[in-house]
Design a protein around this motif. Sequence first.
Motif, PDB file in Angstrom:
ATOM      1  N   SER A  77       0.741  -1.409   0.064  1.00 51.58           N
ATOM      2  CA  SER A  77      -0.017  -0.019   0.012  1.00 51.58           C
ATOM      3  C   SER A  77       0.878   1.225  -0.045  1.00 51.58           C
ATOM      4  O   SER A  77       0.530   2.302  -0.526  1.00 51.58           O
ATOM      5  N   ALA A  86      -1.865   5.835   4.724  1.00 49.32           N
ATOM      6  CA  ALA A  86      -1.568   4.323   5.310  1.00 49.32           C
ATOM      7  C   ALA A  86      -1.202   4.214   6.675  1.00 49.32           C
ATOM      8  O   ALA A  86      -1.701   3.374   7.301  1.00 49.32           O
ATOM      9  N   ALA A 138      -6.808   1.221  -3.625  1.00 48.30           N
ATOM     10  CA  ALA A 138      -5.249   0.628  -2.811  1.00 48.30           C
ATOM     11  C   ALA A 138      -5.269   1.054  -1.528  1.00 48.30           C
ATOM     12  O   ALA A 138      -4.638   0.157  -0.840  1.00 48.30           O
ATOM     13  N   THR A 139      -6.285   1.879  -1.023  1.00 47.73           N
ATOM     14  CA  THR A 139      -6.191   2.101   0.700  1.00 47.73           C
ATOM     15  C   THR A 139      -6.769   0.774   1.113  1.00 47.73           C
ATOM     16  O   THR A 139      -6.431   0.291   2.390  1.00 47.73           O
ATOM     17  N   LEU A 141      -5.664  -2.016   0.580  1.00 46.78           N
ATOM     18  CA  LEU A 141      -4.513  -2.910   1.075  1.00 46.78           C
ATOM     19  C   LEU A 141      -4.034  -2.597   2.243  1.00 46.78           C
ATOM     20  O   LEU A 141      -3.633  -3.223   3.092  1.00 46.78           O
ATOM     21  N   ALA A 142      -3.974  -1.361   2.751  1.00 47.02           N
ATOM     22  CA  ALA A 142      -3.493  -0.821   4.060  1.00 47.02           C
ATOM     23  C   ALA A 142      -4.540  -1.435   5.163  1.00 47.02           C
ATOM     24  O   ALA A 142      -4.214  -1.721   6.107  1.00 47.02           O
TER      25      ALA A 142
END
Length: 287
Positions: A77, A86, A138-139, A141-142
Amino acid sequence: MVIAMGCFAIEDAMIKVLLREMPVGQILAFICLGASLAFIMWFLAKGIPLWQREYLNKMVLARSTCDVVGSILFATSLSLIPLTTASAVIQATPLVVTMGAALFLGQQVGWKRWLAIIIGFIGVLVIIRPGMEGFNSATLLAVGGMFGLAIRDLITRSLTVSLSGPQLAIHTFSMIFPAGLLICYIQGQSLIMPNGFQWLLLAGCVGIGIAAYLALVGATRYGNAGIISSFRYSRMLFALILGFIFFDEIPDTATIIGATIVIASGLFTLLREARLRRASTLGAATL
């Protein structure tokens, strides 16, 4: 604890720089290899056996697996979203641990802490803003990384093995190293030969990571657990400073509001736990 959180934030920033030209799997593999060698030398100097049968304990393996998944998702991330975003998401980890302890470990959690957990998750949604303008998938992923690390901490609470913190750490490192290389292979990413600056960053990640770990162990061993844990949120402050200086990051209003909600909820939960723990200890002493 503040020193530990500052070191972790610096390590995140260095990894983010490395991710510009190096696969995430290779970065984690190299860092964990370096940290493993450092711990092995430490074990040999202290006369600590390198192998323990408890390394094969299913709960120890589950703990390290969660650490592997959480570390890979969070590191990935960092290459796709701002450092501050993140770091804001990762602040929800203590809330997830408290919720998991109530659901799976039988820990008593009153309605005030449940309310704080719910409000904290609302703060995470404010940061992610699903379905709204500014949403970045993609956030997630964090978020996945945060859950992986939270489950790791939850399993750590329930461990009954005699392994020390350094032994658990080297167990995790020994699993992240091949996992990182495997990810590079699966994604078809070739390993690159680091240049001088990249070697310096990798070595810095190893040294700073070990310093953060030792500071964290010292804080939790010699400090009041409830009070000390609240200083974990200083990591967000360091991330804000590093993100602004090195990556020109200025968090938007939603991120700031969401992070504030998460941190406030987490602080309330930690302080409430510390107060109840003190009351329980005093009650037992009186009896």
